[in-house]
Design an enzyme around this catalytic site. Structure first.
Site, mmCIF file in Angstrom:
data_model
loop_
_atom_site.group_PDB
_atom_site.id
_atom_site.type_symbol
_atom_site.label_atom_id
_atom_site.label_comp_id
_atom_site.label_asym_id
_atom_site.label_seq_id
_atom_site.Cartn_x
_atom_site.Cartn_y
_atom_site.Cartn_z
ATOM 1 N N ASP A 4 0.809 -1.219 0.000
ATOM 2 C CA ASP A 4 0.000 0.000 0.000
ATOM 3 C C ASP A 4 0.843 1.270 0.000
ATOM 4 O O ASP A 4 2.013 1.263 0.398
ATOM 5 C CB ASP A 4 -0.890 0.021 1.249
ATOM 6 C CG ASP A 4 -2.046 -0.971 1.173
ATOM 7 O OD1 ASP A 4 -2.046 -1.825 0.262
ATOM 8 O OD2 ASP A 4 -2.940 -0.888 2.030
ATOM 9 N N HIS B 4 -6.042 3.374 -4.074
ATOM 10 C CA HIS B 4 -5.996 3.603 -2.619
ATOM 11 C C HIS B 4 -6.136 5.106 -2.360
ATOM 12 O O HIS B 4 -5.453 5.652 -1.519
ATOM 13 C CB HIS B 4 -4.667 3.034 -2.108
ATOM 14 C CG HIS B 4 -4.538 2.908 -0.612
ATOM 15 N ND1 HIS B 4 -5.496 2.351 0.192
ATOM 16 C CD2 HIS B 4 -3.515 3.243 0.220
ATOM 17 C CE1 HIS B 4 -5.077 2.361 1.449
ATOM 18 N NE2 HIS B 4 -3.887 2.908 1.497
ATOM 19 N N HIS C 224 -4.966 9.864 0.362
ATOM 20 C CA HIS C 224 -4.911 9.009 1.545
ATOM 21 C C HIS C 224 -5.568 9.672 2.757
ATOM 22 O O HIS C 224 -5.038 9.671 3.867
ATOM 23 C CB HIS C 224 -3.455 8.631 1.875
ATOM 24 C CG HIS C 224 -3.335 7.341 2.643
ATOM 25 N ND1 HIS C 224 -3.401 7.293 4.013
ATOM 26 C CD2 HIS C 224 -3.166 6.063 2.244
ATOM 27 C CE1 HIS C 224 -3.257 6.029 4.405
ATOM 28 N NE2 HIS C 224 -3.122 5.264 3.350
ATOM 29 N N HIS D 228 3.785 -2.257 3.122
ATOM 30 C CA HIS D 228 3.828 -0.907 2.549
ATOM 31 C C HIS D 228 5.099 -0.690 1.730
ATOM 32 O O HIS D 228 6.202 -0.878 2.247
ATOM 33 C CB HIS D 228 3.746 0.147 3.661
ATOM 34 C CG HIS D 228 2.411 0.171 4.335
ATOM 35 N ND1 HIS D 228 2.067 -0.737 5.313
ATOM 36 C CD2 HIS D 228 1.319 0.954 4.145
ATOM 37 C CE1 HIS D 228 0.821 -0.494 5.705
ATOM 38 N NE2 HIS D 228 0.347 0.530 5.017
HETATM 39 ZN ZN LIG Z 1 -2.660 3.281 3.141
#
Ligand SMILES: [Zn+2]
Length: 205
Positions: free
Chosen positions: A20, A70, A74, A165
């Site tokens: 992510d 995503h 954010h 991540h």
């Molecule tokens: Zn995230």
């Protein structure tokens, strides 16, 4: 409104590793690690990051991995008005489409905060909202390769969806612990006969 998918069916020896908040500082190293293990991953990209690093975003899909969206900035969608959340979600997908040429059919909300406005819109567009079975905790200060790998390996089972991540937006990026953990995770998966596949592959019927 459909809830986010949190795991695969578990009837095949497959897992999904998801990355992510990129593309970011660790994306290239993650691609190398996955390539070395004949593994495929799914990258939930942040639109503003894709805008800044288009070549890295293209490298992800060029290598056969999957791109999901995503959001653009954010944002925490439980902390902003519904229209702002919707704009953030759609802006992220649009930024990815500008660079990769397609609208990703997978969506993950920041912090897993799928709110009614975004869930409804995602369903209307035929997107799949994707959660996880396990958060690796790789963004936290004080984590080591061992602590991250230990936690993830303990949770590996058919159908697992793991969050790691490859980019980070709010904090100084130290991807070294995650990058130390990743080969150990891939090796443990191989030893257990669990193939890392994309989320779409994991969810296929
Ligand atoms: Zn995230």
């Amino acid at each position: 409104m459909t809830a986010a998918v949190e795991r695969g069916p578990g009837d095949r020896p497959e897992i999904a590793l998801t990355f992510d908040d990129g593309p970011g500082g660790a994306t290239n190293a993650v691609l190398s690690a996955l390539d070395g293990a004949a593994a495929r991953g799914t990258f939930f990209m942040v639109g503003s990051q894709v805008h800044e690093r288009p070549a890295q975003a293209r490298a992800v899909t060029a290598a056969g991995h999957e791109a999901g969206s995503h959001t653009y900035e954010h944002l925490d969608h439980e902390a902003v008005p519904a229209e702002t959340a919707l704009e953030d979600m759609l802006g992220g997908a649009a930024a990815i489409e500008r660079v990769l040429g397609f609208e990703p059919p997978l969506y993950r909300a920041p912090y897993g905060h799928f709110v009614p406005a975004t869930s409804r819109e995602a369903a209307m567009r035929g997107w799949t909202c994707v959660g996880w079975t396990m958060l690796a905790g790789d963004w936290r200060a004080g984590e080591t390769g061992e602590s991250i790998a230990g936690r993830v390996i303990a949770a590996l089972e058919p159908g697992a969806i793991v969050v790691l991540h490859d980019g980070r937006r709010d904090k100084p990026a130290d991807h070294a612990p995650m990058l130390t953990a990743l080969p150990a995770i891939l090796q443990a998966a191989a030893e257990r006969g669990l193939q890392p596949v994309t989320v779409s592959e994991l969810l296929r019927s």
